[in-house]
Enzyme design. Structure first.
Site, PDB file in Angstrom:
ATOM      1  CB  ALA A   1      -0.879  -0.015   1.236  1.00  0.00           C
TER       2      ALA A   1
ATOM      3  N   GLY B   1       0.694  -4.993   1.128  1.00  0.00           N
ATOM      4  CA  GLY B   1      -0.618  -5.058   0.467  1.00  0.00           C
ATOM      5  C   GLY B   1      -0.532  -5.710  -0.908  1.00  0.00           C
TER       6      GLY B   1
ATOM      7  CD  GLU C   1       2.413  -5.621   5.724  1.00  0.00           C
ATOM      8  OE1 GLU C   1       3.251  -6.536   5.935  1.00  0.00           O
ATOM      9  OE2 GLU C   1       1.497  -5.725   4.881  1.00  0.00           O
TER      10      GLU C   1
ATOM     11  CD  GLU D   1      -2.046  -7.615   3.588  1.00  0.00           C
ATOM     12  OE1 GLU D   1      -1.833  -6.435   3.247  1.00  0.00           O
ATOM     13  OE2 GLU D   1      -2.510  -7.929   4.701  1.00  0.00           O
TER      14      GLU D   1
END
Ligand code: DAK
Length: 258
Positions: A66, A109, A132, A112
């Site tokens: 992200a 992300g 993260e 993911e």
């Protein structure tokens, strides 16, 4: 087709392809890119001419996570009110199979997102990770759950608690990806897999995806009962009649999706 800022949307026969197009930021998933990706995928999902979907990035990066700059200064209340997590839920609502064609960085992300797809074709240069922890947070779009289901608890712990990256070869060995291909051909392979699925009986493909996903969502007895209902239901379709007659008559089936 809408004029997208951070993605490219193409069709290849019966396959809908979405390419991330933020090369300078290693395809970091900002909110514009995410919204555009979902708009394009959902449009393909509604299109009867499309049978399978593929998402990809560039050779250097599928997506490096992200967009950190978008959330660096956010408060918990900002995050709650933005509720970008709701956008991620749209992935699970896609009815057609979705394949991630992954090369280079596939992090946070990005990883993911790839794991939220139904299959992953990786290039030899792919690197999978949930770093993260380096930012003082944890995965927030399913990483703790999907990675653990895919590779098992000990390795998921090491990846999430200590930011260990997996090479493509390791990802294949631990069951995170379907196959690994050379950088030059991984997208071609993903598209070929998608074309092959897109040529199959559409209703059976749709219910098969639903049934397999159910294996992670429910008790075995409920999953078995749902599978059986879907199996019986398919006997009300033209495709089942055509598929079985074609077998008996020793000819290829002609699917109509009805
Ligand atoms: N966000 C923003 N920009 C990024 C980025 C990212 N995730 N990753 C890379 N970039 C940018 C870099 O800042 C740099 O920009 P410039 O400085 O050139 O302007 C450019 O991409 C190239 O990156 P590097 O210069 O760093 O390239 P290197 O080859 O040296 O390193 C790297 C590549 C991938 C190892 C490194 O860029 C890196 O460590 N990137 C961050 C990886 C990371 O920590 N990813 C996890 C992000 S957190 C949510 C659900 C989920 C999430 C969030 C919310 N909700 C439910 C609401 C997910 C969170 C995450 O993914």
């Amino acid at each position: 087709m809408p004029d997208y800022q951070h993605i490219l949307s193409e069709t290849h026969g019966r396959v809908g392809l979405v390419r991330f197009n933020r090369p300078k930021a290693l395809n970091a998933l900002n909110s514009v890119l995410m919204e555009e990706m979902f708009m394009a995928l959902e449009a393909f999902d509604r299109d009867a001419e499309i049978g399978c979907l593929v998402v990809t990035g560039s050779e250097r990066a599928f997506a490096a996570g992200a967009d950190i700059t978008e959330m660096a200064e956010a408060s918990a209340v900002d995050m709650l009110l933005r509720d970008n997590g709701a956008r991620w839920d749209r992935l699970r609502r896609l009815k057609k199979p979705l394949i991630a064609a992954v090369s280079g960085f596939c992090l946070g992300g990005g990883c993911e997102l790839a794991m939220g797809c139904d299959m992953i074709v990786a290039s030899e240069s792919a690197r999978f990770g949930q770093p993260e922890i380096n930012l003082g947070v944890i995965p927030g779009a399913g990483g703790t759950q999907r990675l653990t289901r895919a590779v098992g608890k000990p390795l998921a712990m090491e990846m999430i608690l200590n930011a260990r990256f997996l090479t493509a070869e390791e990802a294949a060995r631990f069951g995170l990806v379907n196959r690994v291909a050379p950088v030059e051909t991984y997208l071609e392979e993903a598209l070929a897999l998608a074309q092959a699925i897109a040529a199959r009986a559409p209703l059976a493909v749709r219910l098969a995806k639903e049934a397999v996903n159910n294996a992670f969502e429910t008790y075995l007895a409920d999953g078995l009962a749902d599978e059986r209902r879907a199996f019986y239901f398919l006997f009300s379709t033209e495709d089942q009649k055509e598929g079985m007659r074609a077998f008996v008559e020793k000819r290829p089936a002609r699917w109509t999706g009805s």
